[in-house]
Enzyme design. Structure first.
Site, PDB file in Angstrom:
ATOM      1  N   TYR A  72       0.838  -1.212   0.000  1.00 44.91           N
ATOM      2  CA  TYR A  72       0.000   0.000   0.000  1.00 44.91           C
ATOM      3  C   TYR A  72       0.870   1.259   0.000  1.00 44.91           C
ATOM      4  CZ  TYR A  72      -3.772   3.230   1.142  1.00 44.91           C
ATOM      5  OH  TYR A  72      -4.680   4.265   1.113  1.00 44.91           O
ATOM      6  N   SER A  86      -6.492   1.349  -4.351  1.00 46.73           N
ATOM      7  CA  SER A  86      -6.608   2.746  -3.971  1.00 46.73           C
ATOM      8  C   SER A  86      -5.234   3.415  -4.087  1.00 46.73           C
ATOM      9  CB  SER A  86      -7.186   2.856  -2.554  1.00 46.73           C
ATOM     10  OG  SER A  86      -7.610   4.165  -2.275  1.00 46.73           O
ATOM     11  N   ASP A 119     -17.906   4.072  -7.407  1.00 51.75           N
ATOM     12  CA  ASP A 119     -16.793   4.456  -6.535  1.00 51.75           C
ATOM     13  C   ASP A 119     -16.715   5.980  -6.513  1.00 51.75           C
ATOM     14  OD1 ASP A 119     -14.478   4.887  -5.129  1.00 51.75           O
ATOM     15  OD2 ASP A 119     -13.281   3.410  -6.220  1.00 51.75           O
ATOM     16  N   HIS A 175     -15.896   1.743  -3.518  1.00 46.95           N
ATOM     17  CA  HIS A 175     -14.466   1.629  -3.255  1.00 46.95           C
ATOM     18  C   HIS A 175     -14.110   0.335  -2.524  1.00 46.95           C
ATOM     19  CE1 HIS A 175     -10.631   3.575  -3.541  1.00 46.95           C
ATOM     20  NE2 HIS A 175     -10.389   3.465  -2.256  1.00 46.95           N
TER      21      HIS A 175
END
Length: 724
Positions: free
Chosen positions: A492, A572, A655, A694
């Protein structure tokens, strides 16, 4: 996914291994001019600007989505392992899972009752139950599965009144960040007339008298702009039960800074209100305080800069307890006397309760007059206890190297609850008796997996600049690590979010099959406190990409895998990560799964929540950041003639966190680039989920279908037969 019917049936016979014929995506002459350093004008082309339109509002974009979906579904449907993965994923997901219970109402003001969520296995949404005992079966309080036939309306948050008679709950539709607040009479199950709309990014906090509650909202968007308009002009409000929403009292707003965000903290006794105001997603914030009974009264500023984090966690009388990084990069717990707020300097009168340690303080709570602190030590959870005077009371013994969540509750409680999980341990719930310091097992799910057949280990590798990075590896014990193993590298790297160990039914299907799961803890996250985060944000963002690339190179050097057997995945901000590294080092990976990613780094801040991310990324409005952002922006760095790894971009039509235009434009650019000589014929596809957002609230059925598509795609391209 969208079901295309005839178009899909016509394409379903397409062999997966053959080159894909993509729909034609129109390119238009759009040139933006940005102001760079020293007043220099920077021109940037954006040929797919038209794909920014909301799919619900544009027939042209809707047609493009349908055409792309037809090609993608045909390709995925022809994959050899698709059916087997879906069958096994359905089995792995089909187990009873529960949340930790929490007390329903305040002790002394409400009956002894608890609520928890439970999913029988394949229910699309978990069900909320209420019970008289934490270890007893309860009755259904709210079943979101009754709200829609396709399971896309979800329960998104609950809050009980102090007396336990009323429940305020939030509903989310199709994965959107927008919420609708309703109120229920707990005994009868009857809904009150109260309905609050245009709510997002916040919960409900009741006033002790039960006559109303606090919440946050945004102005109603213009027609057709609900899923794309920037989140501006947030208001903190008080709602009196029975009143229409237009009569709600705005207790705090900041019209001079409409792009700032604010949240409200209410003391447990209801006496004090504290506003926590931030400029974005960074934890550094301002603080304002006032008494709750001072209707229309002025707010007293405690902190008026953004130099530190001050996160309220509890109060005792007028003494406020906070987590802060002031003079403590790894965070500590301090207290402050609110009665002195108007005549002292806040930072100068803080009283240290729990000092900074070498480990990163993730969170703290005050329950039963005990301060519970949760730390990360090399990405493994450690929980310690302290008295209100800061005296160490020992650790909470955890089952292993993993993650732990919970330790919430009322300050006069005698118990609290927590959940432990790791890559080889499904979420298991414990009751913690505060006076004795003993943990009691409440619920351990049976997931139908023999974990003795798998190994989980934490390793460290060195990044480009010499930084030591943790990485967790999970695989079957009988796997021969010979450099040919299908390996999924996940990370991430941003927003102080730590990638801690946790069980995943989806990932277990990959590991069971013979794949290696590697999760790297990159800079930009919160694993080692704010310095770790700062090293991966703004003009340090390239460090994050370098850390990820170094992880891939380490996996290859250790003969765990090789480029043709290595896949990367992230969602994301992690989708941005995957998009950036696959455009910087396309030779290093066999396949890529960028999910709901931030792909256009020059325009992200003009949509929905994007303006909050400027603290993390900077923005093209800043002349000093334009060239840096364009330098790694995935959309702007796709180059014709480059052979990119097999790629399955994933997004969703609802989203409204990272709007789907990012993925649309990136996929279109990849497909166009492949039309050039020498670009190869690896599939560059986009999967667009319908009535989803999302990620939060996605129905179980959709989760299983998506995971089956992803793993089958990867197995086709990095599995044992790849490159042979």
């Amino acid at each position: 996914m969208h079901r295309i019917g005839l178009a899909l049936s016509l394409l379903s016979a397409m062999p997966a291994a053959h080159a894909v014929e993509y729909p034609v995506t129109a390119r238009e002459e759009v040139v933006d001019k940005y102001q760079g350093p020293g007043g220099k004008t920077i021109e940037v082309t954006d040929p797919y600007r038209w794909l920014e339109a909301d799919v619900r509002e544009s027939d042209r974009v809707a047609a493009w989505v349908a055409q792309q979906q037809a090609v993608t579904e045909a390709y995925l449907g022809a994959l050899t392992e698709r059916e087997a993965f879906e069958k096994r994923l359905t089995e792995l997901w089909n187990y009873e899972r529960r949340s930790a219970p929490s007390r329903f109402g305040k002790p002394g003001m409400s009956p002894d009752r608890y609520v928890y969520t439970k999913n029988d296995g394949l229910q699309n949404q978990s069900v909320l139950y209420i019970t008289d005992s934490a270890d007893a079966e309860g009755r259904v309080l709210i079943d979101p599965n009754q709200w829609s036939e396709d399971g896309t309306v979800a329960l998104a948050g609950t809050s009980a009144s102090y007396d336990g008679k009323l429940l305020a709950y939030q509903r989310s539709e199709a994965g959107s960040d927008w919420r609708v607040i309703r109120v229920m009479d707990v005994e009868t199950g009857k809904e009150l007339d109260d309905e609050l709309r245009w709510v997002k990014f916040g919960g409900v906090q009741w006033a002790p008298d039960g006559k109303g509650f606090y919440y946050s909202r945004y102005p109603e968007p213009e027609e057709g702009a609900a899923y794309q308009a920037s989140a501006l002009n947030r208001k903190l409000c008080y709602h009196k039960l029975g009143d229409p929403q237009e009569k709600d009292v705005v207790i705090y707003e900041n019209p001079e800074h409409p792009d700032w965000s604010s949240g409200l903290w209410v003391s447990e006794d209801g006496e004090w209100l504290v506003v926590v105001e931030s400029r974005g997603t960074d934890h550094q914030n301002r603080l304002y305080v006032r008494r709750a009974d001072a209707e229309g009264g002025a707010w007293t500023p405690l902190v008026q800069d953004f130099d530190n984090e001050f996160n309220p966690i509890a109060s005792e009388g007028s003494r406020l307890y906070l987590v802060t990084d002031h003079n403590a990069p790894q965070r500590r717990v301090v207290s402050f006397d609110l009665q002195r707020a108007s005549d002292v300097v806040f930072r100068d009168t803080l009283v240290e309760v729990v000092p900074e340690s070498a480990a990163t303080l993730e969170s703290a709570s005050l329950v039963g007059d005990v301060v519970f602190t949760r730390y990360l030590e090399d990405v493994a959870a450690v929980v310690k206890r302290y008295s209100l005077r800061g005296e160490p009371l020992g650790r909470v013994e955890l089952p292993g190297v993993g993650s732990v969540y919970g330790f919430g509750g009322w300050q006069d409680a005698t118990e609290t609850f927590y959940t432990y999980t790791s890559y080889d341990a499904p979420p298991t719930t414990y009751r913690y008796d505060i006076p004795s310091g003993e943990s009691e097992l409440l619920f351990q799910p049976d997931v139908g997996v023999d974990f003795s057949k798998f190994t989980v280990r934490r390793e460290f590798y060195t990044s480009k600049d010499g930084t030591r990075i943790p990485i967790f590896l999970t695989h079957r014990k009988d796997l021969e690590l010979d450099g040919t193993n299908p390996t999924l590298l996940y990370a991430y790297g941003g927003f102080t979010i730590s990638m801690t160990p946790g069980y995943s039914a989806s990932r277990m299907a990959w590991v069971e099959k013979g794949g290696v799961l590697a999760v790297a803890n990159l800079r930009g996250g919160g694993e080692y406190g704010e310095p770790w985060h700062e090293a991966g944000k703004l003009k340090n963002k390239q460090n994050v990409f370098d850390d990820f690339i170094a992880a891939a190179e380490w996996l290859i050097a250790e003969k765990i895998t090789s480029p043709e057997h290595l896949a990367i995945q992230g969602g994301s901000n992690g989708g941005l990560l995957v998009g950036a590294v696959m455009t910087q080092r396309p030779d290093l990976f066999g396949a890529a799964l960028p999910a709901v990613g931030v792909m256009d780094m020059l325009r992200f801040h003009t949509f929905t929540a994007g303006q909050f991310w400027r603290d993390e990324y900077g923005s093209a409005d800043d002349p000093e950041m334009v060239e840096y952002l364009r330098g790694y922006s995935p959309y702007h760095n796709v180059k014709p003639g480059v052979a990119y790894p097999a790629t399955l971009v994933t997004t969703a039509d609802t989203d409204d966190r990272v709007v789907p235009m990012h993925s649309f434009k990136f996929a279109a650019a990849l497909q166009h680039a492949q039309q050039s000589k020498g670009a190869g014929d690896k599939p560059l596809l986009i999967r667009i989920e319908s009535r989803a957002g999302h990620g939060a609230g996605t129905p179980t059925k959709k989760l299983i279908e998506q995971a089956a598509d992803l793993w089958a795609f990867l197995w086709e391209h990095v599995g044992p037969k790849s490159g042979s």
